[in-house]
Write an enzyme that holds these catalytic residues in place. Structure first.
Site, PDB file in Angstrom:
ATOM      1  N   ASP A   4      -4.325   7.661  -7.595  1.00  0.00           N
ATOM      2  CA  ASP A   4      -5.674   8.113  -7.236  1.00  0.00           C
ATOM      3  C   ASP A   4      -6.001   9.488  -7.824  1.00  0.00           C
ATOM      4  O   ASP A   4      -7.159   9.827  -8.024  1.00  0.00           O
ATOM      5  CB  ASP A   4      -5.796   8.182  -5.704  1.00  0.00           C
ATOM      6  CG  ASP A   4      -5.254   6.945  -5.029  1.00  0.00           C
ATOM      7  OD1 ASP A   4      -6.052   6.160  -4.496  1.00  0.00           O
ATOM      8  OD2 ASP A   4      -4.016   6.740  -5.056  1.00  0.00           O
ATOM      9  N   HIS A  48      -5.693   7.651  -1.277  1.00  0.00           N
ATOM     10  CA  HIS A  48      -4.267   7.440  -1.553  1.00  0.00           C
ATOM     11  C   HIS A  48      -3.875   5.969  -1.567  1.00  0.00           C
ATOM     12  O   HIS A  48      -2.724   5.630  -1.358  1.00  0.00           O
ATOM     13  CB  HIS A  48      -3.398   8.139  -0.501  1.00  0.00           C
ATOM     14  CG  HIS A  48      -3.624   9.596  -0.359  1.00  0.00           C
ATOM     15  ND1 HIS A  48      -4.710  10.114   0.303  1.00  0.00           N
ATOM     16  CD2 HIS A  48      -2.905  10.658  -0.800  1.00  0.00           C
ATOM     17  CE1 HIS A  48      -4.650  11.436   0.277  1.00  0.00           C
ATOM     18  NE2 HIS A  48      -3.570  11.796  -0.399  1.00  0.00           N
TER      19      HIS A  48
END
Lengths: 245, 368
Positions: A4, A48
């Site tokens: 990410d 995440h």
């Protein structure tokens, strides 16, 4: 780091590392391996949990590996380190505590060679990373109702072993792709589209086979409920089997 | 004789180190049949290979416990054999006890024999020793090109169960041994086997060799006849000029399941014996660093000009005063059955120790 966060170095990865070999007429190589952690399952919220493999797979000059087990991880990592091209090495965060028989000695798993994880003649399931295991669970459930699924783990998305996928789809006539990423422009759409031709280049007959995809829903928070699970995979397989019976 | 001593149990065999369970495919005998030692009684499938269990007991088959399709641990009682005058109640008791043993999970534990390592001439050699150490001249099993100690899965354990010491090793460049083969010559391989016997303090051994391993043990007998009690050569290399060179080259270069599977099929008369796991295990071996180089070096030892065999095994054996047994699969597609050689033909391809294990075992035992 989390896949990410890779956005902070997109220029270095996409426009520098991936291009050096081509910008300098083959005189420069970029033997770099970027390890990154991907996938949902840790309940680590929107920043995440993404599965951004397709973003890197899209860029020519990058190689992308996403092992589903410890044996493959070691062989692919050694291949990545020995490779002169930049490699994005994507490790699914939910697989860190799984184990497999791994030789002490060094060995290389070549990029672009899919693993036929399970053989079956009724439907082809293409899955990568953690989804290989979920697909296996679904396949066992399906076997109970007489449907034998063949499961293909491409292991690397760039290069992709199209040959093995097509060979299997030609045999089963049915394809289900299991993908954790967002549905648009994903591994699922890519494999489904690529498979819509036979190895000889002819178009598959609509009546004889059907692709089905089980990506998660398009959602900014890729967590449990929107994820492909065993039941969703089994449902997609049943749809494909019923469609082309 | 008390009845308990007259009741014999047919148990799930252990074919190879990694075998934990086996699946019953089909029984060839029925309750009430009288079976003899060596009879084919049941087909069993493991994740490595499918095989036929030959009976090690004789008498009337009183009860079949293991249903086709069931997956059972090594050691599980599959059937009960006893004379007709042993009462049914006693047979029932044995069946109940067997079922309880399977359900308790106790069979799945237990001490596994582990392969060991030894240094021979600067090379690390992996080997597995089964059976009692003080049992006279041991049997030493030497595999063929690209093989390893697991080639003996149907032979080694039965020898040990019969009270013999049976030692299987991985040649240099093979299995779990070091991957340096030096020049890869027959001499280097034979010296390693001789050195291995010394390292294990084996003064004299019955040597059993398959394919390349047959030529290797012939060279051992030539160099050190005093160390060799007998030679059993199974489809040995070097008896005919002809050989399937395409197989040898293909095996050396294959890097995917797609390339390897049809080649491995040629080893067997019955290609259905080749399981995914067998091919996967070979691929895992072939991917190890150094294996490519080792196999290429040894290929040069096997293949000479015009793709004919470079080794002349009868020439090596000339004048060697050691009893020799030769056994060949009548459907061998890798090295053809030679003319004018005294040998036992068995129904198998190039892997008689797998496809005709009972007969191979009988021939090995006849020398002990």
């Amino acid at each position: 780091m989390f896949i990410d966060f890779m956005g902070v170095c997109f220029d270095q990865i996409f426009n520098q590392a991936a291009k050096f070999r081509y910008m300098f007429g083959g005189h420069a190589v970029t033997p770099v391996v970027v390890r990154t952690m991907w996938g949902a399952g840790l309940r680590a919220a929107a920043q995440h949990s993404q599965s951004l493999l397709s973003v890197f797979t899209h860029v020519p000059g990058l190689k992308v590996a996403a092992p589903s087990n410890a044996y493959d991880a070691k062989g692919l990592m050694i291949a990545a380190i020995r490779d002169d091209d930049p490699v994005i090495f994507a490790e699914h965060k939910m697989l860190y505590d799984t184990s497999a028989d791994v030789p002490e000695e060094s060995y290389v798993l070549p990029f672009g060679e899919a693993n036929v994880v399970r053989e079956g003649g009724d439907v082809t399931i293409v899955a990568i990373g953690r989804m290989v295991h979920t697909a296996l669970e679904a396949a066992e459930e399906l076997a109970g109702s007489g449907v034998q699924a063949e499961i293909i783990d491409p292991r690397t998305t760039s290069p992709l072993d199209v040959e093995t996928i097509l060979e299997s789809v030609e045999n089963t006539g049915r394809l289900v792709v299991v993908d954790e990423s967002n549905p648009r422009c994903s591994l699922a759409t890519d494999v489904a589209a690529t498979s819509h031709r036979t190895r000889s280049g002819r178009c598959g007959r609509e009546s004889s086979w059907s692709p089905a995809r089980t990506p998660r829903c398009r959602s900014p928070t890729p967590r449990g409920p929107v994820h492909p699970g065993r039941a969703k995979i089994a449902g997609a397989v049943k749809t494909a089997v019923d469609y082309a019976r | 004789m008390p009845d308990e001593d007259r009741i014999q149990r047919v148990t799930m065999p252990k074919w190879g180190l990694s075998m934990k369970t086996g699946k019953i495919v089909d029984w060839f005998v029925s309750e009430g049949d009288t079976i003899a030692k060596g009879d084919d009684i049941v087909d069993i499938e493991t994740d490595k290979i499918a095989g036929t269990l030959e009976s090690s007991v004789e008498g009337p088959l009183r009860r079949i416990i293991a249903e086709p399709g069931s997956d059972l641990p090594v050691g599980a009682v599959l059937a009960v054999v006893a004379p007709a005058d042993v009462p049914d109640a006693e047979i029932d008791a044995v069946v109940e006890e067997a079922k309880a043993a399977i359900e308790s999970g106790a069979l799945e534990e237990g001490d596994e024999p582990e392969p060991q390592l030894v240094e021979v001439g600067g090379r690390t050699i992996s080997y597995l020793s089964l059976g009692p150490e003080e049992a006279g001249d041991p049997v030493v099993l030497v595999h063929g090109y690209g093989g390893d100690k697991n080639s003996w899965l149907f032979v080694q354990q039965p020898l040990a169960e019969d009270g013999h010491r049976a030692v299987a090793l991985d040649l240099p460049g093979h299995g779990a041994s070091g991957k340096d083969v030096g020049d890869g010559s027959l001499q280097t391989l034979a010296d390693t086997v001789t050195g291995f016997l010394d390292a294990l303090d084996i003064g004299r051994a019955h040597l059993v060799g398959h394919s390349l391993g047959g030529a290797v043990i012939a060279a051992v007998a030539k160099a050190a006849p005093g160390k060799v009690a007998s030679l059993t050569l199974i489809a040995p290399a070097g008896f005919t000029p002809e050989v399937d060179a395409e197989y040898l080259r293909g095996f050396a270069s294959a890097s995917s399941r797609r390339e390897l599977k049809p080649l491995v099929g040629r080893l067997f008369a019955d290609e259905a014996l080749v399981t995914r796991q067998l091919v996967d295990d070979l691929l895992r071996y072939k991917r190890l660093d150094g294996v490519d180089k080792a196999l290429t070096a040894v290929l040069g030892t096997l293949l000479g000009e015009g793709d004919r065999q470079a080794i002349d095994t009868p020439a090596i054996l000339a004048g060697v005063d050691v009893p020799v047994t030769v056994v060949w699969g009548e459907s061998d597609r890798i090295v053809p059955v030679p003319d004018g050689v005294e040998l036992t033909r068995v129904r198998a391809g190039h892997m008689p120790q797998m496809e005709a294990a009972g007969e191979v075992l009988g021939l090995v035992k006849a020398r002990l």
